[in-house]
Design an enzyme around this catalytic site. Structure first.
Site, PDB file in Angstrom:
ATOM      1  N   THR A   1       0.211  -2.605  10.798  1.00  0.00           N
ATOM      2  CA  THR A   1      -0.848  -2.736   9.554  1.00  0.00           C
ATOM      3  C   THR A   1      -0.012  -3.560   8.631  1.00  0.00           C
ATOM      4  O   THR A   1       0.745  -3.106   7.868  1.00  0.00           O
ATOM      5  CB  THR A   1      -1.050  -1.548   9.027  1.00  0.00           C
ATOM      6  OG1 THR A   1      -2.134  -1.071   9.618  1.00  0.00           O
ATOM      7  CG2 THR A   1      -1.508  -1.539   7.649  1.00  0.00           C
TER       8      THR A   1
ATOM      9  N   ASN B   1       0.248  10.738   6.053  1.00  0.00           N
ATOM     10  CA  ASN B   1      -1.044  10.313   6.544  1.00  0.00           C
ATOM     11  C   ASN B   1      -2.036  11.427   6.672  1.00  0.00           C
ATOM     12  O   ASN B   1      -3.184  11.092   6.956  1.00  0.00           O
ATOM     13  CB  ASN B   1      -0.597   9.886   7.890  1.00  0.00           C
ATOM     14  CG  ASN B   1      -0.043   8.545   8.189  1.00  0.00           C
ATOM     15  OD1 ASN B   1      -0.804   7.477   7.871  1.00  0.00           O
ATOM     16  ND2 ASN B   1       1.175   8.475   8.002  1.00  0.00           N
TER      17      ASN B   1
ATOM     18  N   SER C   1      -7.359  10.677   0.547  1.00  0.00           N
ATOM     19  CA  SER C   1      -7.611  11.098  -0.668  1.00  0.00           C
ATOM     20  C   SER C   1      -6.393  10.752  -1.811  1.00  0.00           C
ATOM     21  O   SER C   1      -6.392  11.154  -3.079  1.00  0.00           O
ATOM     22  CB  SER C   1      -7.459  12.693  -0.577  1.00  0.00           C
ATOM     23  OG  SER C   1      -6.067  13.205   0.037  1.00  0.00           O
TER      24      SER C   1
ATOM     25  N   GLU D   1       6.669   4.903   6.956  1.00  0.00           N
ATOM     26  CA  GLU D   1       6.158   5.934   6.516  1.00  0.00           C
ATOM     27  C   GLU D   1       6.975   7.143   6.950  1.00  0.00           C
ATOM     28  O   GLU D   1       7.002   7.405   8.128  1.00  0.00           O
ATOM     29  CB  GLU D   1       4.593   6.135   6.689  1.00  0.00           C
ATOM     30  CG  GLU D   1       3.633   5.216   5.975  1.00  0.00           C
ATOM     31  CD  GLU D   1       2.326   5.356   6.385  1.00  0.00           C
ATOM     32  OE1 GLU D   1       1.467   4.779   5.713  1.00  0.00           O
ATOM     33  OE2 GLU D   1       2.054   5.938   7.258  1.00  0.00           O
TER      34      GLU D   1
ATOM     35  N   THR E   1       0.643  -1.049  -0.053  1.00  0.00           N
ATOM     36  CA  THR E   1       0.070  -0.023  -0.111  1.00  0.00           C
ATOM     37  C   THR E   1       0.901   1.248  -0.022  1.00  0.00           C
ATOM     38  O   THR E   1       1.320   1.739  -1.083  1.00  0.00           O
ATOM     39  CB  THR E   1      -0.955   0.031   1.382  1.00  0.00           C
ATOM     40  OG1 THR E   1      -0.329  -0.390   2.538  1.00  0.00           O
ATOM     41  CG2 THR E   1      -2.060  -1.117   1.219  1.00  0.00           C
TER      42      THR E   1
ATOM     43  N   LYS F   1       3.739  -6.809   4.049  1.00  0.00           N
ATOM     44  CA  LYS F   1       3.722  -5.483   4.057  1.00  0.00           C
ATOM     45  C   LYS F   1       3.244  -4.714   5.187  1.00  0.00           C
ATOM     46  O   LYS F   1       2.723  -5.260   6.045  1.00  0.00           O
ATOM     47  CB  LYS F   1       2.479  -5.068   2.764  1.00  0.00           C
ATOM     48  CG  LYS F   1       1.161  -5.667   3.448  1.00  0.00           C
ATOM     49  CD  LYS F   1       0.357  -4.759   4.015  1.00  0.00           C
ATOM     50  CE  LYS F   1       0.491  -3.293   3.351  1.00  0.00           C
ATOM     51  NZ  LYS F   1      -0.380  -2.465   4.468  1.00  0.00           N
TER      52      LYS F   1
END
Length: 404
Positions: free
Chosen positions: A200, A399, A404, A280, A166, A189
């Site tokens: 996650t 984040n 969007s 991230e 993702t 992942k």
């Protein structure tokens, strides 16, 4: 990367298809607007079909988690179907029916392909944005295609690892080849919403060892407790966390439980390190180690408290050796400690001892990408390490715009 420890080979160029008896595939089914791969399949050709799994501790569980928990009560799996681009979480009874329909479609496609399969033998995993139903027309069409695309060797595993990504920037996979001629492979992942209780994170592990579901469950729970449960990027626990371990028995070799435990642990540990490195917005990888705690459990609690502290994480991002933030963070952990006894070190350099900062503590260099924070409570023998990262502008930007 190749590493030799105890004569076992650890290879990041291989993954779920490294063990004998497994095929995999990854395709673009149109779930992601980007057109990138978004559907993966891992298939166990047998002759054994033992399986075990661990799942999120979040009380809000996604539909595929609920489905996979049910099917794993049998201790057997022939296949795992995974999609990215949508979590199928908080989607009500319809979402659960979508997970069931996906398993039914995989079973039907495999049966048509020549391997009689029931939906009860198919685990389902999803990852992506919470709250939206999956585009089932695209997903079910993709299921029919992906069964025909299954491949052994490295290509199928590579494609599957890419299809579950993702916000990941790179696929994550590894295989351990044991000198006893059996193998454990895996793919994972996850880049954010990672906290103890897994991450996650979707992870599929495979082995060609001939082991029963009880042995698999034991090895998996021991491994996840020491690895994924101690990876804390942002303190957020996902609705979809899933780690599955499948055994084909194709090697014909039954290893000792200790050897199986060690191999699964090493594969999970390597995947965990890859998740940490690709978190991230990460600019620094941080390992928080607490020693001298009254118990191992206390050490885990203390290390996790430090790893989750936003002020500690932002100080690391700024390369600021701010030991005061570490001391303040561990001080709120619900454990026994004496601030006049504990010590704090950054990258091996003492910065706090005897209740005060040490000379030169503010000059410790934290400019590198790897940071070790060690707190010795000097109360007992408890010890634990929690992996985390810094908290950067990139994390906030990514984040804040995720939906969007």
């Amino acid at each position: 990367m190749t590493e030799t420890v105890n004569a076992a080979r650890l290879l990041r160029e291989q993954g779920v298809t490294a063990p004998a008896g497994f095929r995999a595939a990854g395709i673009a089914a149109g779930i992601k607007a980007s057109g990138k791969r978004d559907l993966a399949l891992v298939f166990n050709e047998g002759p054994d079909y033992g399986a075990a799994g661990v799942f999120t501790r979040n009380k809000v569980k996604a539909a595929p988690v609920l489905w996979s928990q049910q099917v794993l009560t049998t201790g057997a799996l022939r296949a795992v179907i995974l999609n990215s681009g949508g979590a199928n979480a908080c989607t009500g009874p319809g979402g659960f029916q979508d997970a069931h329909a996906t398993a039914e479609a995989v079973a039907a496609a495999l049966s048509d392909w020549g391997t009689e399969t029931g939906a009860i033998e198919v685990a389902v995993c999803s990852t992506g944005l919470i709250g939206d139903r999956l585009p089932m027309d695209k997903l079910l069409a993709g299921v029919r295609t992906i069964v025909q695309d299954m491949a052994g060797g490295l290509s199928g595993g590579d494609d599957a690892a890419q299809a579950i990504m993702t916000t990941d920037t790179v696929p994550k996979q590894v295989a351990l080849h044991h000198p006893g001629n059996w193998t454990v492979g895996g793919m994972a992942k996850g880049a954010g919403m990672i906290a103890p209780s897994l991450a996650t994170m979707l992870c599929v592990l495979t082995t060609d060892a001939a082991v029963d579901p009880v042995a698999l469950d034991t090895a998996l729970r021991r491994a996840t407790a020491a690895t994924f449960d101690r990876l804390d990027i942002d303190g957020a626990c996902s609705t979809n966390d899933t780690v599955l371990l499948l055994a084909s028995g194709a090697s014909g070799i039954t290893p000792a439980q200790a050897d199986l435990d060690d191999a699964v642990l090493r594969v999970c540990d390597d995947l965990c390190a890859q998740l940490q490195a690709d978190a991230e917005g990460v600019t620094k990888r941080v390992n928080v180690t607490v020693t001298g705690a009254a118990s191992d459990d206390d050490a885990v609690v203390a290390a996790r408290t430090i790893a989750r502290d936003s002020l500690v994480k932002t100080a690391v991002f700024g390369s600021d050796p701010n030991w005061g933030r570490v001391v303040a963070a561990v001080g709120i952990a619900p454990i026994a400690l004496d601030p006049d006894r504990m010590t704090v070190s950054f990258n091996g350099s003492a910065v706090f001892a005897d209740g005060v900062g040490t000379p030169g503590a503010r000059e410790v260099d934290l400019s590198g990408p790897d940071i070790d924070i060690t707190v010795d409570l000097r109360l007992g023998d408890g010890r634990a390490t929690v992996r985390t990262t810094d908290l950067s502008h990139g994390y906030v930007e990514e984040n804040s715009a995720y939906s969007s």
